[in-house]
Structures are given as structure tokens and as C-alpha cells.
Design a protein around this motif. Structure first.
Motif, PDB file in Angstrom:
ATOM      1  N   ILE A  20       0.842  -1.205   0.000  1.00 43.67           N
ATOM      2  CA  ILE A  20       0.000   0.000   0.000  1.00 43.67           C
ATOM      3  C   ILE A  20       0.876   1.253   0.000  1.00 43.67           C
ATOM      4  O   ILE A  20       0.604   2.222  -0.707  1.00 43.67           O
ATOM      5  CB  ILE A  20      -0.961  -0.012   1.208  1.00 43.67           C
ATOM      6  N   GLY A  21       1.950   1.217   0.792  1.00 47.11           N
ATOM      7  CA  GLY A  21       2.862   2.357   0.828  1.00 47.11           C
ATOM      8  C   GLY A  21       3.565   2.584  -0.497  1.00 47.11           C
ATOM      9  O   GLY A  21       3.798   3.727  -0.902  1.00 47.11           O
ATOM     10  N   GLU A  22       3.900   1.502  -1.191  1.00 49.88           N
ATOM     11  CA  GLU A  22       4.626   1.616  -2.463  1.00 49.88           C
ATOM     12  C   GLU A  22       3.723   2.061  -3.615  1.00 49.88           C
ATOM     13  O   GLU A  22       4.134   2.853  -4.459  1.00 49.88           O
ATOM     14  CB  GLU A  22       5.257   0.264  -2.819  1.00 49.88           C
ATOM     15  N   THR A  23       2.510   1.543  -3.665  1.00 50.59           N
ATOM     16  CA  THR A  23       1.645   1.779  -4.827  1.00 50.59           C
ATOM     17  C   THR A  23       0.640   2.906  -4.632  1.00 50.59           C
ATOM     18  O   THR A  23       0.119   3.447  -5.601  1.00 50.59           O
ATOM     19  CB  THR A  23       0.876   0.495  -5.183  1.00 50.59           C
ATOM     20  N   ARG A  24       0.321   3.228  -3.386  1.00 48.63           N
ATOM     21  CA  ARG A  24      -0.662   4.274  -3.061  1.00 48.63           C
ATOM     22  C   ARG A  24      -1.940   4.135  -3.896  1.00 48.63           C
ATOM     23  O   ARG A  24      -2.296   5.019  -4.674  1.00 48.63           O
ATOM     24  CB  ARG A  24      -0.044   5.662  -3.257  1.00 48.63           C
ATOM     25  N   PRO A  25      -2.650   3.037  -3.717  1.00 47.23           N
ATOM     26  CA  PRO A  25      -3.874   2.811  -4.495  1.00 47.23           C
ATOM     27  C   PRO A  25      -5.017   3.697  -4.019  1.00 47.23           C
ATOM     28  O   PRO A  25      -4.972   4.258  -2.920  1.00 47.23           O
ATOM     29  CB  PRO A  25      -4.183   1.338  -4.210  1.00 47.23           C
ATOM     30  N   GLU A  26      -6.033   3.782  -4.839  1.00 46.97           N
ATOM     31  CA  GLU A  26      -7.234   4.503  -4.424  1.00 46.97           C
ATOM     32  C   GLU A  26      -8.076   3.672  -3.463  1.00 46.97           C
ATOM     33  O   GLU A  26      -8.704   4.208  -2.548  1.00 46.97           O
ATOM     34  CB  GLU A  26      -8.055   4.885  -5.651  1.00 46.97           C
ATOM     35  N   VAL A  27      -8.110   2.351  -3.705  1.00 48.50           N
ATOM     36  CA  VAL A  27      -8.918   1.454  -2.882  1.00 48.50           C
ATOM     37  C   VAL A  27      -8.115   0.198  -2.558  1.00 48.50           C
ATOM     38  O   VAL A  27      -7.397  -0.314  -3.412  1.00 48.50           O
ATOM     39  CB  VAL A  27     -10.230   1.057  -3.601  1.00 48.50           C
ATOM     40  N   VAL A  28      -8.252  -0.287  -1.332  1.00 49.89           N
ATOM     41  CA  VAL A  28      -7.698  -1.581  -0.939  1.00 49.89           C
ATOM     42  C   VAL A  28      -8.856  -2.532  -0.655  1.00 49.89           C
ATOM     43  O   VAL A  28      -9.745  -2.209   0.137  1.00 49.89           O
ATOM     44  CB  VAL A  28      -6.810  -1.466   0.314  1.00 49.89           C
ATOM     45  N   LEU A  29      -8.866  -3.678  -1.335  1.00 48.08           N
ATOM     46  CA  LEU A  29      -9.792  -4.749  -1.006  1.00 48.08           C
ATOM     47  C   LEU A  29      -9.127  -5.563   0.099  1.00 48.08           C
ATOM     48  O   LEU A  29      -8.088  -6.181  -0.120  1.00 48.08           O
ATOM     49  CB  LEU A  29     -10.061  -5.633  -2.218  1.00 48.08           C
ATOM     50  N   LEU A  30      -9.720  -5.576   1.270  1.00 42.66           N
ATOM     51  CA  LEU A  30      -9.039  -6.068   2.466  1.00 42.66           C
ATOM     52  C   LEU A  30      -9.788  -7.221   3.100  1.00 42.66           C
ATOM     53  O   LEU A  30     -10.955  -7.074   3.513  1.00 42.66           O
ATOM     54  CB  LEU A  30      -8.924  -4.921   3.475  1.00 42.66           C
ATOM     55  N   ASP A  31      -9.126  -8.387   3.198  1.00 41.00           N
ATOM     56  CA  ASP A  31      -9.702  -9.500   3.939  1.00 41.00           C
ATOM     57  C   ASP A  31      -9.601  -9.191   5.439  1.00 41.00           C
ATOM     58  O   ASP A  31      -8.656  -8.549   5.892  1.00 41.00           O
ATOM     59  CB  ASP A  31      -8.947 -10.795   3.611  1.00 41.00           C
ATOM     60  N   VAL A  32     -10.575  -9.654   6.185  1.00 43.94           N
ATOM     61  CA  VAL A  32     -10.613  -9.367   7.623  1.00 43.94           C
ATOM     62  C   VAL A  32      -9.605 -10.212   8.389  1.00 43.94           C
ATOM     63  O   VAL A  32      -8.955  -9.738   9.317  1.00 43.94           O
ATOM     64  CB  VAL A  32     -12.039  -9.600   8.171  1.00 43.94           C
ATOM     65  N   HIS A  33      -9.461 -11.477   7.983  1.00 49.23           N
ATOM     66  CA  HIS A  33      -8.603 -12.409   8.716  1.00 49.23           C
ATOM     67  C   HIS A  33      -7.327 -12.654   7.927  1.00 49.23           C
ATOM     68  O   HIS A  33      -7.333 -13.318   6.894  1.00 49.23           O
ATOM     69  CB  HIS A  33      -9.340 -13.717   8.981  1.00 49.23           C
ATOM     70  N   LEU A  34      -6.235 -12.086   8.432  1.00 50.98           N
ATOM     71  CA  LEU A  34      -4.938 -12.174   7.767  1.00 50.98           C
ATOM     72  C   LEU A  34      -3.866 -12.580   8.764  1.00 50.98           C
ATOM     73  O   LEU A  34      -3.936 -12.207   9.940  1.00 50.98           O
ATOM     74  CB  LEU A  34      -4.541 -10.807   7.185  1.00 50.98           C
ATOM     75  N   PRO A  35      -2.842 -13.310   8.321  1.00 57.22           N
ATOM     76  CA  PRO A  35      -1.692 -13.553   9.194  1.00 57.22           C
ATOM     77  C   PRO A  35      -1.030 -12.236   9.592  1.00 57.22           C
ATOM     78  O   PRO A  35      -0.892 -11.333   8.769  1.00 57.22           O
ATOM     79  CB  PRO A  35      -0.752 -14.382   8.304  1.00 57.22           C
ATOM     80  N   GLY A  36      -0.690 -12.113  10.861  1.00 54.60           N
ATOM     81  CA  GLY A  36       0.009 -10.925  11.317  1.00 54.60           C
ATOM     82  C   GLY A  36      -0.847  -9.920  12.046  1.00 54.60           C
ATOM     83  O   GLY A  36      -0.371  -8.832  12.393  1.00 54.60           O
ATOM     84  N   GLY A  37      -2.130 -10.241  12.281  1.00 61.42           N
ATOM     85  CA  GLY A  37      -2.953  -9.314  13.053  1.00 61.42           C
ATOM     86  C   GLY A  37      -4.292  -8.971  12.440  1.00 61.42           C
ATOM     87  O   GLY A  37      -5.101  -8.284  13.056  1.00 61.42           O
ATOM     88  N   GLY A  38      -4.549  -9.412  11.211  1.00 61.83           N
ATOM     89  CA  GLY A  38      -5.856  -9.184  10.606  1.00 61.83           C
ATOM     90  C   GLY A  38      -5.988  -7.836   9.926  1.00 61.83           C
ATOM     91  O   GLY A  38      -5.100  -6.977   9.973  1.00 61.83           O
TER      92      GLY A  38
END
Length: 208
Positions: free
Chosen positions: A41-59
Motif C-alpha cells: 500500500i505504501g509503495e503503490t498508493r492505491p485509491e482502494v484496498v480490497l481487504l480481507d478481515v482475517h490475515l496472518p500478522g494481526g488481521g
């Protein structure tokens, strides 16, 4: 064209989503866990992130905590339709929440609307948000439920709905053995003996 980053820990699912999105969506990055998501996200600076709720590393909530505030808007895309998941990511800063039953055209439309600043929710989930943020519906703490991880709550809910282990595994993109492990953990934490007691426990808390 709307620039999107897709965050989900299942590569096959990400591939399927990309194939279903309309030509007005450009996927500029992908990530499978929290650290990857923050970096992409920091590298590409998208307009929208499609984000899964349950992810390794804290969700997904941890991604929101580490990235916001920013110009990027977040749309949660999850297999879970649990009220606590919806409320958690919305409080974290997501602009919407849709489940993985959504069609490609509907998801494309939802991304466009979120990019324009709208809030988008699957119909049933909108009620959770309204209830959670109304003055008369403050959430009640449940120490027993709080013992369970997000994944254990998902498994519990599907067990309570009558799903077989194989069906749960397919729904959550995990193995049958992993389902069995989660069920055993839930039974131990809640001090219950079998799936029938689990179902009654979940029904009493309106988790079904």
C-alpha cells in the motif's frame, strides 16, 4: 480507472477476484499478510484496498491501524458475515464491507463507489453498523466469546448453522483437519462437550 490493491491470504482467491473485476479496475498490487499489505500500500498508493478481515500478522484491523490516515480507502471483502468483524473494521476506518458471495460486477461497482467516497455494505451487514453506532445499542462484553480467535468464531458460527466439517473447510478455504483443530479448541475454551452444545451456546448468544 481505479487503482486497487488486493489483500487476501489465499492466492487462488486473489486470482479469481482479478479475473472477475471489470476493465475499469487496475490491480496494482497484492499482499497475503499484514506486513506485505502495509508495504505494498505504501509503495503503490492505491485509491482502494480490497481487504480481507482475517490475515496472518494481526488481521485487517491491524492493516488499517498501520496505514491510516491516508488518501487510500478500504473496502473489506471477507467470507465472514459476523457482526464483530464488520464493526471492527468499520471502527478501524474501512469505508465498506461486502462478503465473498458478491458477484464480479457488484464488486466492481462497490469499488467505484468507495473510491468516490461512498460507504458500501452488503444489505444485511448495514444493520450491524447502524446498531453498533446507535446510542441505544452499545455492545455488551462477553468474556467467553472474547476467548475465541476470529477464525474460531467463524468455525463456531458455521457449526451452529449445521455445516459439516468438509463444508466448513470449503467455505473458509482451510483443511478439514484445521477445522477439527479449531472445533477442539473452541470446545476446550468454552468447556463444552460436543457440537450440539456448541450450537445451543451460539444460538443463546444470537451468533447464528
Amino acid at each position: 480507472m481505479t487503482r486497487v490493491v488486493l489483500v487476501d491470504d489465499h492466492q487462488m482467491f486473489r486470482t479469481g477476484v482479478k479475473a472477475e473485476l471489470g476493465p475499469q479496475i487496475e490491480v496494482v498490487g497484492e499482499a497475503a499478510d499484514v506486513d506485505e499489505a502495509v508495504a505494498v500500500i505504501g509503495e503503490t498508493r492505491p485509491e482502494v484496498v480490497l481487504l480481507d478481515v482475517h490475515l496472518p500478522g494481526g488481521g485487517g484491523v491491524e492493516v488499517l491501524r498501520r496505514v491510516l490516515p491516508s488518501q487510500t480507502r478500504f473496502l473489506a471483502l471477507s467470507v465472514s458475515d459476523a457482526a464483530e468483524d464488520v464493526i471492527g473494521v468499520v471502527r478501524g476506518g474501512a469505508r465498506g464491507y461486502v462478503t465473498k458471495t458478491i458477484s464480479g460486477p457488484e464488486l466492481t461497482d462497490a469499488i467505484g463507489r468507495v473510491a468516490e467516497g461512498d460507504a458500501v455494505f452488503s444489505p444485511r451487514l448495514a444493520g450491524f453498523v447502524l446498531d453498533a453506532f446507535s446510542a441505544t445499542a452499545a455492545p455488551v462484553a462477553d468474556p467467553e466469546l472474547d476467548q475465541l480467535t476470529a477464525r474460531e468464531r467463524e468455525v463456531l458460527r458455521l457449526i451452529a448453522r449445521g455445516y459439516a466439517y468438509k463444508e466448513i473447510a470449503k467455505e473458509l478455504f482451510i483443511s478439514v483437519k484445521t477445522v477439527e483443530t479449531h472445533v477442539s479448541s473452541v470446545l476446550r475454551k468454552l468447556q463444552l462437550s460436543n457440537r450440539h452444545e456448541l450450537s445451543r451456546w451460539a444460538a443463546a448468544r444470537r451468533l447464528i
